[in-house]
Design a protein around this motif. Structure first.
Motif, PDB file in Angstrom:
ATOM      1  N   GLU A 140      20.607  47.973 -35.495  1.00 16.52           N
ATOM      2  CA  GLU A 140      19.596  47.072 -34.937  1.00 16.52           C
ATOM      3  C   GLU A 140      19.215  47.517 -33.525  1.00 16.52           C
ATOM      4  O   GLU A 140      18.032  47.498 -33.152  1.00 16.52           O
ATOM      5  CB  GLU A 140      20.134  45.639 -34.921  1.00 16.52           C
ATOM      6  CG  GLU A 140      19.244  44.621 -34.233  1.00 16.52           C
ATOM      7  CD  GLU A 140      17.939  44.343 -34.964  1.00 16.52           C
ATOM      8  OE1 GLU A 140      17.113  43.592 -34.416  1.00 16.52           O
ATOM      9  OE2 GLU A 140      17.732  44.880 -36.074  1.00 16.52           O
ATOM     10  N   ARG A 143      16.713  50.289 -33.599  1.00 23.25           N
ATOM     11  CA  ARG A 143      15.406  50.025 -34.205  1.00 23.25           C
ATOM     12  C   ARG A 143      14.296  50.272 -33.184  1.00 23.25           C
ATOM     13  O   ARG A 143      14.325  49.726 -32.081  1.00 23.25           O
ATOM     14  CB  ARG A 143      15.362  48.591 -34.724  1.00 23.25           C
ATOM     15  CG  ARG A 143      14.078  48.215 -35.445  1.00 23.25           C
ATOM     16  CD  ARG A 143      14.254  46.926 -36.236  1.00 23.25           C
ATOM     17  NE  ARG A 143      14.681  45.819 -35.409  1.00 23.25           N
ATOM     18  CZ  ARG A 143      13.854  45.032 -34.711  1.00 23.25           C
ATOM     19  NH1 ARG A 143      12.548  45.268 -34.723  1.00 23.25           N
ATOM     20  NH2 ARG A 143      14.331  44.025 -34.002  1.00 23.25           N
ATOM     21  N   PRO A 144      13.293  51.079 -33.534  1.00 23.14           N
ATOM     22  CA  PRO A 144      12.267  51.486 -32.557  1.00 23.14           C
ATOM     23  C   PRO A 144      11.546  50.329 -31.872  1.00 23.14           C
ATOM     24  O   PRO A 144      11.301  50.373 -30.670  1.00 23.14           O
ATOM     25  CB  PRO A 144      11.294  52.325 -33.400  1.00 23.14           C
ATOM     26  CG  PRO A 144      12.133  52.839 -34.528  1.00 23.14           C
ATOM     27  CD  PRO A 144      13.121  51.754 -34.832  1.00 23.14           C
ATOM     28  N   GLN A 145      11.194  49.288 -32.608  1.00 19.87           N
ATOM     29  CA  GLN A 145      10.378  48.216 -32.049  1.00 19.87           C
ATOM     30  C   GLN A 145      11.195  47.019 -31.566  1.00 19.87           C
ATOM     31  O   GLN A 145      10.651  45.941 -31.365  1.00 19.87           O
ATOM     32  CB  GLN A 145       9.361  47.740 -33.104  1.00 19.87           C
ATOM     33  CG  GLN A 145       8.438  48.830 -33.624  1.00 19.87           C
ATOM     34  CD  GLN A 145       7.680  49.527 -32.509  1.00 19.87           C
ATOM     35  OE1 GLN A 145       7.228  48.882 -31.556  1.00 19.87           O
ATOM     36  NE2 GLN A 145       7.537  50.840 -32.597  1.00 19.87           N
ATOM     37  N   ILE A 146      12.477  47.199 -31.349  1.00 20.73           N
ATOM     38  CA  ILE A 146      13.319  46.079 -30.938  1.00 20.73           C
ATOM     39  C   ILE A 146      12.919  45.589 -29.547  1.00 20.73           C
ATOM     40  O   ILE A 146      12.585  46.383 -28.660  1.00 20.73           O
ATOM     41  CB  ILE A 146      14.814  46.480 -30.962  1.00 20.73           C
ATOM     42  CG1 ILE A 146      15.707  45.245 -30.794  1.00 20.73           C
ATOM     43  CG2 ILE A 146      15.116  47.525 -29.901  1.00 20.73           C
ATOM     44  CD1 ILE A 146      17.182  45.528 -31.033  1.00 20.73           C
ATOM     45  N   SER A 147      12.937  44.274 -29.365  1.00 11.75           N
ATOM     46  CA  SER A 147      12.601  43.686 -28.067  1.00 11.75           C
ATOM     47  C   SER A 147      13.856  43.624 -27.198  1.00 11.75           C
ATOM     48  O   SER A 147      14.979  43.706 -27.710  1.00 11.75           O
ATOM     49  CB  SER A 147      12.046  42.274 -28.259  1.00 11.75           C
ATOM     50  OG  SER A 147      13.075  41.394 -28.686  1.00 11.75           O
ATOM     51  N   GLU A 150      16.185  40.847 -28.452  1.00 11.21           N
ATOM     52  CA  GLU A 150      16.875  41.232 -29.684  1.00 11.21           C
ATOM     53  C   GLU A 150      17.949  42.278 -29.396  1.00 11.21           C
ATOM     54  O   GLU A 150      19.022  42.272 -30.011  1.00 11.21           O
ATOM     55  CB  GLU A 150      15.868  41.778 -30.696  1.00 11.21           C
ATOM     56  CG  GLU A 150      14.907  40.731 -31.236  1.00 11.21           C
ATOM     57  CD  GLU A 150      13.771  41.341 -32.034  1.00 11.21           C
ATOM     58  OE1 GLU A 150      13.274  40.667 -32.957  1.00 11.21           O
ATOM     59  OE2 GLU A 150      13.366  42.492 -31.728  1.00 11.21           O
ATOM     60  N   ALA A 196      13.282  50.594 -21.299  1.00 10.68           N
ATOM     61  CA  ALA A 196      13.046  51.876 -21.969  1.00 10.68           C
ATOM     62  C   ALA A 196      13.955  52.969 -21.418  1.00 10.68           C
ATOM     63  O   ALA A 196      14.342  53.896 -22.142  1.00 10.68           O
ATOM     64  CB  ALA A 196      11.583  52.283 -21.814  1.00 10.68           C
ATOM     65  N   ARG A 199      18.012  51.854 -22.381  1.00  7.28           N
ATOM     66  CA  ARG A 199      18.339  51.655 -23.793  1.00  7.28           C
ATOM     67  C   ARG A 199      18.966  52.884 -24.448  1.00  7.28           C
ATOM     68  O   ARG A 199      20.010  52.763 -25.107  1.00  7.28           O
ATOM     69  CB  ARG A 199      17.086  51.217 -24.553  1.00  7.28           C
ATOM     70  CG  ARG A 199      17.342  51.047 -26.042  1.00  7.28           C
ATOM     71  CD  ARG A 199      16.061  50.795 -26.799  1.00  7.28           C
ATOM     72  NE  ARG A 199      16.270  50.967 -28.225  1.00  7.28           N
ATOM     73  CZ  ARG A 199      15.310  51.032 -29.116  1.00  7.28           C
ATOM     74  NH1 ARG A 199      14.058  50.929 -28.734  1.00  7.28           N
ATOM     75  NH2 ARG A 199      15.582  51.196 -30.388  1.00  7.28           N
TER      76      ARG A 199
END
Length: 235
Positions: A140, A143-147, A150, A196, A199
């Motif tokens: 999770e 995951r590329p589009q994780i906020s 999240e 960014a 992470r």
């Protein structure tokens, strides 16, 4: 006697406390199992020889402790699941940490102690189901589009799962109890920093932790954990 000892009158305990004590004992010794309903208030009042108002006060007291839960709007109370008591413990600890203004280095030291002990056990004989949860949390996080929100949730879930993988229920319970305090400091640590940017490093450090446990290398896992927490939180 020139200096007689003076005692203060002993206050009488509220009657509802004695009622609550008996019901609590029944829950804790499993005489009243989780999910089992209590008798109606009228019947309880007759059994205890007290008023229904006293019964209601005792039930509210036990509900606040997470030992009783409502079954419905009109149905009798039932013995709560163990998770409810853990939730109360977790909430209380979070409040105490905030009210006492426990410094971040102290919380980091607590986390290192809990997670190092857990990782030592997990590296030797992991509970595979919880390792699978840690892998899922890491996926999770990747995951590329994780906020950011999240990502925070997945980060906490990863660490909780690794502790649970130790198979030590006491360590797992304490970790669950401190997870909200962890989340609060995680939010603070990330505030004002580029999501960014940090992470990829955080994800890679988590991969290293999981890899060390899967390979049975407890010493490496402990070293990686301490470095990860110290660098991330700047302690």
């Amino acid at each position: 006697m020139t200096n007689p000892i003076r005692f203060q009158p002993v206050p009488r305990s509220a009657i509802y406390v004695h009622v609550a004590d008996q019901i609590r004992d029944a829950i804790l010794n499993r005489s009243l199992p989780s999910g089992e309903r209590l008798p109606p208030e009228r019947e309880l009042a007759q059994q205890f020889g007290v008023s229904r108002a006293t019964i209601r006060e005792a039930l509210r007291h036990l509900q606040a402790q997470g030992l009783l839960a409502p079954h419905g709007r009109t149905s009798p109370m039932q013995a709560a699941s163990p998770d409810a008591a853990v939730d109360r413990f977790r909430e209380a600890l979070t409040h105490v940490v905030q009210l006492q203004n426990v410094p971040l280095p102290d919380l980091i030291e607590l986390r290192v102690a809990i997670e190092t002990a857990a990782m030592t056990r997990a590296a030797a004989a992991p509970v595979e189901a919880h390792l699978a949860e840690a892998r899922a949390a890491l996926e999770e996080m990747e995951r590329p589009q994780i906020s950011p929100v999240e990502f925070h949730e997945a980060d906490v879930a990863f660490h909780v799962a690794l502790v649970a993988a130790s198979g030590n229920q006491a360590l797992a319970l304490v970790m669950l109890a401190v997870r909200d305090s962890i989340r609060l400091h995680l939010d603070e640590a990330l505030r004002g920093r580029s999501f960014a940017t940090i992470r990829p490093r955080v994800v890679e450090e988590h991969r290293g932790l999981l890899r060390a446990i899967e390979r049975g290398n407890a010493k490496s896992a402990a070293t990686l954990l301490r470095a990860h927490l110290s660098e991330f939180y700047g302690t």
